[in-house]
Write a protein that holds these residues in place. Sequence first.
Motif, short mmCIF file in Angstrom:
data_model
loop_
_atom_site.label_atom_id
_atom_site.label_comp_id
_atom_site.label_asym_id
_atom_site.label_seq_id
_atom_site.Cartn_x
_atom_site.Cartn_y
_atom_site.Cartn_z
N GLN A 226 -2.49 -12.51 4.17
CA GLN A 226 -1.09 -12.17 3.86
C GLN A 226 -0.68 -10.85 4.48
O GLN A 226 0.46 -10.68 4.93
N LEU A 227 -1.61 -9.87 4.51
CA LEU A 227 -1.30 -8.53 5.04
C LEU A 227 -1.48 -8.45 6.55
O LEU A 227 -1.36 -7.37 7.12
N GLY A 228 -1.77 -9.58 7.17
CA GLY A 228 -1.96 -9.56 8.62
C GLY A 228 -0.72 -9.09 9.35
O GLY A 228 -0.81 -8.52 10.45
N ARG A 229 0.46 -9.33 8.72
CA ARG A 229 1.71 -8.90 9.34
C ARG A 229 2.05 -7.46 9.00
O ARG A 229 3.07 -6.94 9.44
N ALA A 230 1.23 -6.82 8.14
CA ALA A 230 1.44 -5.40 7.77
C ALA A 230 0.14 -4.65 8.04
O ALA A 230 -0.66 -4.38 7.13
N PRO A 231 -0.14 -4.35 9.31
CA PRO A 231 -1.45 -3.79 9.69
C PRO A 231 -1.79 -2.48 8.98
O PRO A 231 -2.96 -2.22 8.68
N ARG A 232 -0.81 -1.63 8.69
CA ARG A 232 -1.11 -0.36 8.03
C ARG A 232 -1.59 -0.60 6.59
O ARG A 232 -2.53 0.04 6.13
N GLN A 233 -0.95 -1.53 5.89
CA GLN A 233 -1.36 -1.84 4.53
C GLN A 233 -2.72 -2.54 4.52
O GLN A 233 -3.55 -2.31 3.63
N LEU A 234 -2.96 -3.40 5.52
CA LEU A 234 -4.26 -4.05 5.63
C LEU A 234 -5.37 -3.01 5.84
O LEU A 234 -6.45 -3.11 5.26
N GLN A 235 -5.06 -2.01 6.64
CA GLN A 235 -6.03 -0.95 6.90
C GLN A 235 -6.38 -0.20 5.60
O GLN A 235 -7.53 0.15 5.37
N VAL A 236 -5.38 0.00 4.74
CA VAL A 236 -5.60 0.68 3.46
C VAL A 236 -6.51 -0.16 2.57
O VAL A 236 -7.45 0.36 1.94
N VAL A 237 -6.25 -1.47 2.51
CA VAL A 237 -7.07 -2.34 1.65
C VAL A 237 -8.50 -2.41 2.16
O VAL A 237 -9.46 -2.39 1.38
N MET A 238 -8.67 -2.45 3.47
CA MET A 238 -10.02 -2.49 4.04
C MET A 238 -10.76 -1.18 3.78
O MET A 238 -11.96 -1.19 3.48
N ALA A 239 -10.05 -0.06 3.86
CA ALA A 239 -10.65 1.23 3.54
C ALA A 239 -11.07 1.29 2.08
O ALA A 239 -12.12 1.83 1.73
N TYR A 240 -10.22 0.70 1.22
CA TYR A 240 -10.55 0.64 -0.21
C TYR A 240 -11.86 -0.14 -0.42
O TYR A 240 -12.75 0.30 -1.16
N THR A 241 -11.98 -1.27 0.23
CA THR A 241 -13.18 -2.11 0.08
C THR A 241 -14.43 -1.36 0.52
O THR A 241 -15.47 -1.42 -0.14
N GLU A 242 -14.31 -0.62 1.61
CA GLU A 242 -15.45 0.16 2.11
C GLU A 242 -15.85 1.25 1.12
O GLU A 242 -17.05 1.42 0.81
N LEU A 243 -14.87 1.99 0.61
CA LEU A 243 -15.17 3.07 -0.33
C LEU A 243 -15.72 2.54 -1.64
O LEU A 243 -16.59 3.15 -2.26
#
Length: 835
Positions: A226-243
């Motif tokens: 769903q966030l594929g069209r919002a790359p900045r928000q996707l980056q935030v969620v991926m950073a959250y998963t990593e942390l």
Amino acid sequence: MPVSRISCACGRMPLLCSIFSRMFADIILPLNLPQVLTYGVPLEMQDRLRPGMRVEVALGKNKQYAGIVERLHNHKPDSYQVKPVRNIIDEEPVVSEKQLQFWRWVAGYYMASPGEVMQAALPAHLKLMGETRLEWAGDESVVYDWTDAAWHAADALQLRKEITISELRALTGAEHFAAVLNELLEKEAVIINETLETAYRPRREKVVTLAARYKEEKELIALFDQLGRAPRQLQVVMAYTELKMKNGIVRQTDLLERAQATASQVSSLVDKGVFVISEQQVDRLPYTGSEDVRDIRFTPAQQTAFDELNKGLAEKKVALLHGVTGSGKTLLYIQKIRECLAQGRQAILLLPEIGLTTQLVSRLNAYFGAELGVYHSHFSNNERVEIWEKVRKGTYKVVAGPRSALWLPYNDIGLIIADEEHDSSYKQKDPAPRFHARDAAIYMARLHDAGVILGSATPALETLYNVQQGKYAYAALKDRYQGVKLPEIRIIDARSLNAAGKGAQQMLTPELQQAITEALAEKKQAILFQNRRGYSPFQLCTTCGWSPRCKNCDVSLTYHKSTDKLHCHYCGYKAPVMSACPQCGSQSVTSKSFGTERIEEEVQQLYPDARVARMDVDSMKGRNSISELLTKLEKRKVDILTGTQMVVKGLDLEAVALVGIISADSLLTFPDFRVNERAFQLMEQVSGRAGRADGVGHVLIQAFNIQHPVLQWVKQHDVQAFYRHEIAYREHFFYPPFSRIIKIIFRHADEDKTIAASQLMADALSTVANISVQGPGPAIVPRVRNQYIREIWIKCPRDQRLIESVKQFLRAQRQHIVSLKGNTSVQVVFDVDPM
């Protein structure tokens, strides 16, 4: 006059409390009192109160303190009226019985007061702070006629109903504070309320969590799509998963930094129902290391030493691990700590300096992970609180740190290691208690039935003597790790500097310059050691001999080029540089000698392409300064390191090929019976920084007195020759380890009073048999911070009964001297086993 609202916790008048008490408590107060004070325990507290708990008690008319219950008993004091315990602060003891035993020993052996030990041992959160508060008690029907100075304070009190004394002072200004406070009290407009508050405040931060629906893997994958069209928000969620995977908890500040996002971007995800943000209490010291555990493989030499160590600890409980620099003592420590943890017990690794702690901890993390705690003075008070709690709860099973690590609330210690046990930094100098961490650790180990390992390449003379006498076990590592050679040491005649002209050649001999050039050509690092800070240790008028001195201390001022001022290293006083002599008017004021700051400058001029850094007290003031410099050194972003003793202690850098000792003579001329021992240890230790990885190391020692025996012992790495010479000297002159020394220090702003008080003590000591008394005489620095200092040194035979009787005599004489008219402000300080 209004009265305080403070009352006894039981609700009775204090006198009634003391009448109904059948139990008494000896309380340690955080004050320099010669003994504990006894208070009565009200009946309703007697079932709950235990040693080690904190209680609220009154002292004097209006002072109240949080003290520690040291002992409970049924013996009422005869010499004073007993006051009641007002309140029990804790539900469980905050100090264990073994800790209290340790406190008693430190106070008794080192002649400190129980309160001084308590102040040193307890962290900030267990020291309750008294803050007097003023509560508004004015009559609404009365029109008060306030002075101009009191009007603002009264208005603030009416509005807020309560302010602190410090807030009142800020409102009125210091000059009107006393008058305004009296006016408020006289008009009965305020009530004084003395409260005790804890100094600790837990950290609360915004924590980000994923909405419950996205904790299912299917829903999370759908979110990513769903966030594929919002790359900045996707980056935030991926950073959250990593942390989340790395730390377990995701702070909003960490998420913003990792994702390089803005708060509005995170808020958008909250609005979409992806994230939930809540404020939570968080750990100030989260573990962020790897969970991988390393294996230990000993060399044959290490295995032999390890077997000797085990055998020695089984027989004597205290063992010296004597290993040359770079021999791999740390691996033996780690294996012994692992064995201790396998038994379910705790371990302490004492280190003399924070600098050592910084580098070693990164390596220990690979072996102990989240079970490893670090404790030192660079942590904030609140961080120390959390370390204290993790040790008490057993989260930290291994603690590494300097001497202050001994105060933590261990439950069951199985092993204490004192690395670099010879180091003088283990001795606390000021304030009291002036204890030696190595010796205190041995007593603490005895309380816990634990083993002690004393590790060093240059053991203290007393430690070697205890080995010789059979008191300590001994294990040796005579070769460097994996057969790496010890560095080659050359003694350079510094008299060649006189013929070399001016400039940098006055500090570095041609031989040392050439060695630095060769090290840089080979892409290696060099360390230059000079045991003096600043740019120039002193200035001198060559016409009349005048030298600038501190106005508060009897010492020369040191010129620091970084501030372009003259500094006093004792009191911090700073003065402008003088180009003309104020005594004779001559312009011939010149700098004499040199410190690390000047060496750094001159080396940079000699080697303009080299990256030069400095490591001393002045350059390492920041909280992370040491760790940042060590990182640069390890990554080879520094070519030449200049510094004081900080570069001596435990630096383990693979690329260091050269060590230069700039002025060995300054180490050999200090007026102290330990001068040879300290000089040998310093030079041998700093020499050990060279060639640790490949054995291709060189050490150049510049000296004028090249025949000095210490230089020859260092050149040959001959600890045994040094020991034989020094032990004979100590025995002949009755110095430790053949005697025990107590230093008595007298301080006062009036020199005559200092002299008179010290003479009274000396006269009294002349009546004591079987001891040797030297002094009174001025200290090496006879005036510091406008206090004149005199000293008496006592040598006592190694007779425990005699030493205890001398200590009792000294305490009584101090009490007598300071009680005399005019002497109440004379400071009389005892330093047992001074360094």
